[in-house]
Design a protein around this motif. Structure first.
Motif, PDB file in Angstrom:
ATOM      1  N   MET A   1       1.007  -1.203  -0.025  1.00 16.32           N
ATOM      2  CA  MET A   1       0.165  -0.123   0.005  1.00 16.32           C
ATOM      3  C   MET A   1       0.960   1.345  -0.056  1.00 16.32           C
ATOM      4  O   MET A   1       1.711   1.460   0.929  1.00 16.32           O
ATOM      5  CB  MET A   1      -0.744  -0.032   1.286  1.00 16.32           C
ATOM      6  N   THR A   2       0.629   2.015  -0.804  1.00 15.02           N
ATOM      7  CA  THR A   2       1.425   3.259  -0.986  1.00 15.02           C
ATOM      8  C   THR A   2       0.846   4.383  -0.163  1.00 15.02           C
ATOM      9  O   THR A   2      -0.381   4.644  -0.157  1.00 15.02           O
ATOM     10  CB  THR A   2       1.250   3.878  -2.493  1.00 15.02           C
ATOM     11  N   ASP A   3       1.860   4.820   0.404  1.00 14.03           N
ATOM     12  CA  ASP A   3       1.265   6.147   1.585  1.00 14.03           C
ATOM     13  C   ASP A   3       1.301   7.564   0.661  1.00 14.03           C
ATOM     14  O   ASP A   3       2.262   8.103   0.504  1.00 14.03           O
ATOM     15  CB  ASP A   3       2.239   6.247   2.769  1.00 14.03           C
ATOM     16  N   ALA A   4       0.279   8.050   0.460  1.00 14.24           N
ATOM     17  CA  ALA A   4       0.253   8.986  -0.423  1.00 14.24           C
ATOM     18  C   ALA A   4       0.461  10.625   0.280  1.00 14.24           C
ATOM     19  O   ALA A   4       0.815  11.273  -0.088  1.00 14.24           O
ATOM     20  CB  ALA A   4      -1.641   9.192  -0.726  1.00 14.24           C
ATOM     21  N   ASN A   5       0.481  10.187   1.501  1.00 18.97           N
ATOM     22  CA  ASN A   5       0.697  11.346   2.616  1.00 18.97           C
ATOM     23  C   ASN A   5       2.288  11.887   2.284  1.00 18.97           C
ATOM     24  O   ASN A   5       2.622  12.988   2.369  1.00 18.97           O
ATOM     25  CB  ASN A   5       0.315  11.060   4.200  1.00 18.97           C
ATOM     26  N   ASP A   6       3.080  10.833   2.155  1.00 21.51           N
ATOM     27  CA  ASP A   6       4.559  10.915   1.744  1.00 21.51           C
ATOM     28  C   ASP A   6       4.825  11.518   0.497  1.00 21.51           C
ATOM     29  O   ASP A   6       5.818  11.988   0.250  1.00 21.51           O
ATOM     30  CB  ASP A   6       5.350   9.650   2.414  1.00 21.51           C
ATOM     31  N   GLN A   7       4.207  10.734  -0.489  1.00 23.79           N
ATOM     32  CA  GLN A   7       4.498  10.963  -1.652  1.00 23.79           C
ATOM     33  C   GLN A   7       3.840  12.047  -2.489  1.00 23.79           C
ATOM     34  O   GLN A   7       4.281  12.158  -3.794  1.00 23.79           O
ATOM     35  CB  GLN A   7       4.090   9.585  -2.672  1.00 23.79           C
ATOM     36  N   VAL A   8       2.808  12.729  -1.894  1.00 23.08           N
ATOM     37  CA  VAL A   8       2.059  13.698  -2.450  1.00 23.08           C
ATOM     38  C   VAL A   8       2.050  15.047  -1.962  1.00 23.08           C
ATOM     39  O   VAL A   8       2.037  14.897  -0.765  1.00 23.08           O
ATOM     40  CB  VAL A   8       0.639  13.457  -2.830  1.00 23.08           C
ATOM     41  N   ALA A   9       2.532  16.098  -2.502  1.00 21.87           N
ATOM     42  CA  ALA A   9       2.704  17.343  -2.034  1.00 21.87           C
ATOM     43  C   ALA A   9       1.354  18.095  -2.311  1.00 21.87           C
ATOM     44  O   ALA A   9       0.886  17.956  -3.454  1.00 21.87           O
ATOM     45  CB  ALA A   9       3.777  18.147  -2.198  1.00 21.87           C
ATOM     46  N   GLY A  10       0.891  19.053  -1.277  1.00 21.57           N
ATOM     47  CA  GLY A  10      -0.162  19.775  -1.751  1.00 21.57           C
ATOM     48  C   GLY A  10       0.156  20.962  -2.226  1.00 21.57           C
ATOM     49  O   GLY A  10       1.449  21.594  -1.785  1.00 21.57           O
ATOM     50  N   LEU A  11      -0.307  21.379  -3.443  1.00 24.69           N
ATOM     51  CA  LEU A  11       0.344  22.734  -3.971  1.00 24.69           C
ATOM     52  C   LEU A  11      -0.934  23.561  -4.285  1.00 24.69           C
ATOM     53  O   LEU A  11      -1.919  23.375  -4.791  1.00 24.69           O
ATOM     54  CB  LEU A  11       0.858  22.376  -5.331  1.00 24.69           C
ATOM     55  N   LEU A  12      -0.789  24.756  -3.376  1.00 22.83           N
ATOM     56  CA  LEU A  12      -1.776  25.693  -3.320  1.00 22.83           C
ATOM     57  C   LEU A  12      -1.258  26.926  -4.192  1.00 22.83           C
ATOM     58  O   LEU A  12      -0.117  27.738  -3.953  1.00 22.83           O
ATOM     59  CB  LEU A  12      -1.928  26.175  -1.906  1.00 22.83           C
ATOM     60  N   LEU A  13      -2.268  27.215  -5.014  1.00 19.98           N
ATOM     61  CA  LEU A  13      -1.958  28.327  -5.979  1.00 19.98           C
ATOM     62  C   LEU A  13      -2.818  29.703  -5.304  1.00 19.98           C
ATOM     63  O   LEU A  13      -4.063  29.747  -5.293  1.00 19.98           O
ATOM     64  CB  LEU A  13      -2.682  28.055  -7.461  1.00 19.98           C
ATOM     65  N   ALA A  14      -1.923  30.472  -4.948  1.00 22.97           N
ATOM     66  CA  ALA A  14      -2.495  31.684  -4.064  1.00 22.97           C
ATOM     67  C   ALA A  14      -1.849  33.067  -4.578  1.00 22.97           C
ATOM     68  O   ALA A  14      -1.626  33.854  -3.832  1.00 22.97           O
ATOM     69  CB  ALA A  14      -2.191  31.332  -2.633  1.00 22.97           C
ATOM     70  N   LEU A  44      -6.030  21.427   3.080  1.00 26.13           N
ATOM     71  CA  LEU A  44      -4.982  20.542   2.676  1.00 26.13           C
ATOM     72  C   LEU A  44      -4.293  19.843   3.568  1.00 26.13           C
ATOM     73  O   LEU A  44      -4.141  18.583   3.704  1.00 26.13           O
ATOM     74  CB  LEU A  44      -3.636  21.181   1.766  1.00 26.13           C
ATOM     75  N   ARG A  45      -4.038  20.422   4.609  1.00 25.22           N
ATOM     76  CA  ARG A  45      -3.236  19.496   5.926  1.00 25.22           C
ATOM     77  C   ARG A  45      -4.140  18.560   6.380  1.00 25.22           C
ATOM     78  O   ARG A  45      -3.957  17.146   6.544  1.00 25.22           O
ATOM     79  CB  ARG A  45      -2.825  20.541   7.274  1.00 25.22           C
ATOM     80  N   THR A  46      -5.501  18.934   6.640  1.00 23.59           N
ATOM     81  CA  THR A  46      -6.553  18.178   7.529  1.00 23.59           C
ATOM     82  C   THR A  46      -6.968  16.994   6.504  1.00 23.59           C
ATOM     83  O   THR A  46      -7.216  15.942   6.727  1.00 23.59           O
ATOM     84  CB  THR A  46      -7.887  18.872   7.734  1.00 23.59           C
ATOM     85  N   GLY A  47      -6.720  17.361   4.898  1.00 19.59           N
ATOM     86  CA  GLY A  47      -7.263  16.353   4.036  1.00 19.59           C
ATOM     87  C   GLY A  47      -6.246  15.321   3.778  1.00 19.59           C
ATOM     88  O   GLY A  47      -6.308  14.086   3.188  1.00 19.59           O
ATOM     89  N   GLY A  48      -4.859  15.777   4.437  1.00 21.56           N
ATOM     90  CA  GLY A  48      -3.893  14.446   4.319  1.00 21.56           C
ATOM     91  C   GLY A  48      -2.526  15.062   3.568  1.00 21.56           C
ATOM     92  O   GLY A  48      -1.632  14.087   3.508  1.00 21.56           O
ATOM     93  N   CYS A  49      -2.355  15.979   3.347  1.00 21.56           N
ATOM     94  CA  CYS A  49      -1.072  16.378   2.746  1.00 21.56           C
ATOM     95  C   CYS A  49      -0.254  17.019   3.853  1.00 21.56           C
ATOM     96  O   CYS A  49      -0.711  18.290   4.594  1.00 21.56           O
ATOM     97  CB  CYS A  49      -1.573  17.895   1.531  1.00 21.56           C
ATOM     98  N   SER A  50       0.877  16.233   4.095  1.00 19.80           N
ATOM     99  CA  SER A  50       1.661  16.629   4.957  1.00 19.80           C
ATOM    100  C   SER A  50       2.999  17.895   4.557  1.00 19.80           C
ATOM    101  O   SER A  50       3.309  18.506   5.280  1.00 19.80           O
ATOM    102  CB  SER A  50       2.573  15.582   5.675  1.00 19.80           C
ATOM    103  N   ARG A  51       2.990  17.651   3.202  1.00 20.95           N
ATOM    104  CA  ARG A  51       4.065  18.722   2.622  1.00 20.95           C
ATOM    105  C   ARG A  51       3.325  19.566   1.747  1.00 20.95           C
ATOM    106  O   ARG A  51       2.498  19.030   0.811  1.00 20.95           O
ATOM    107  CB  ARG A  51       5.082  18.012   1.706  1.00 20.95           C
ATOM    108  N   ILE A  52       3.361  20.858   1.975  1.00 24.17           N
ATOM    109  CA  ILE A  52       2.480  22.109   1.080  1.00 24.17           C
ATOM    110  C   ILE A  52       3.331  22.996   0.448  1.00 24.17           C
ATOM    111  O   ILE A  52       4.152  23.635   1.349  1.00 24.17           O
ATOM    112  CB  ILE A  52       1.265  22.495   2.033  1.00 24.17           C
ATOM    113  N   HIS A  53       3.404  23.287  -0.514  1.00 20.91           N
ATOM    114  CA  HIS A  53       3.947  24.485  -1.461  1.00 20.91           C
ATOM    115  C   HIS A  53       2.951  25.528  -1.660  1.00 20.91           C
ATOM    116  O   HIS A  53       1.928  25.157  -2.247  1.00 20.91           O
ATOM    117  CB  HIS A  53       4.825  24.129  -2.672  1.00 20.91           C
ATOM    118  N   VAL A  54       3.169  26.673  -1.288  1.00 19.23           N
ATOM    119  CA  VAL A  54       2.131  27.805  -1.703  1.00 19.23           C
ATOM    120  C   VAL A  54       2.692  28.728  -2.475  1.00 19.23           C
ATOM    121  O   VAL A  54       3.869  29.311  -2.340  1.00 19.23           O
ATOM    122  CB  VAL A  54       1.756  28.482  -0.460  1.00 19.23           C
TER     123      VAL A  54
END
Length: 199
Positions: A1-14, A44-54
């Motif tokens: 099982m792949t852990d999406a939290n580590d492999q996927v970054a949140g990218l917020l366009l602001a 994004l954090r609550t939804g499961g993104c531990s790494r976030i670029h804004v």
């Protein structure tokens, strides 16, 4: 099982300047006692993104000064006035070389999209070849998930305010649509009349 939290970054366009809001940057609008950029990072954090670029643009210095964004990587887009495509390119470029295998892209001006929708789209991640998007009554919307195998192709076609639209249309057979209409509303805060959605 792949852990999406580590492999996927949140990218917020602001980065937008809120041209139709009298030049008020959307990131600095207030919603539920916080700045809109803070609210969306929280989603994004609550939804499961531990790494976030804004990605910041209009009034970037003011956003850095006023917004509490601990743990986020802040990315400047000096070409923000050219439209969302430039912010998407800047954000994907900031993720290159980080080891992240996908980006979950969210927009700062959609406060009706909460962590439930983020979590559903995040769960569609399988590999760097993944392409997924939230759907609302079957119509594609945000957030969207781009596996890193697609980043170069997206960057090459992201112009103006189109973002990844052209790329997604060209690859629509590969896009997993994740219905989110029961947990989110995809309205935008674009004009003064839209401000009724902010609390």
């Amino acid at each position: 099982m792949t852990d999406a939290n580590d492999q996927v970054a949140g990218l917020l366009l602001a980065a937008g300047g809120g041209r139709r809001l009298g030049g008020r940057p959307k990131a600095l609008l207030s919603h539920r006692g916080r700045l809109l950029v803070e609210h969306t990072v929280g989603v994004l954090r609550t939804g499961g993104c531990s790494r976030i670029h804004v990605v910041l643009g209009a009034e970037a210095d003011a956003v850095r000064e006023r917004a509490a964004l601990p743990g986020c990587t802040l990315v400047d887009n000096p070409e923000w006035a050219r439209g969302m495509g430039s912010s998407l390119r800047a954000g994907l470029e900031s993720l290159a070389g980080t080891g992240v295998r996908a980006a979950l892209v969210s927009l700062v001006d959609q406060p009706g999209i909460g962590p439930e929708a983020v979590a559903r789209v995040l769960a569609a991640y399988a590999s760097e070849k993944s392409l997924a998007a939230a759907a609302y009554d079957g119509a594609r919307g945000h957030p969207v998930l781009f596996g890193s195998a697609h980043w170069d192709g997206i960057a090459a076609t992201a112009t103006g305010d189109r973002g990844a639209r052209a790329y997604l249309k060209a690859h629509e057979d590969e896009v997993t649509l994740v219905e989110c209409g029961d947990v989110a509303q995809p309205y935008d805060i674009d004009t003064d009349s839209d401000l009724v959605h902010l609390e």
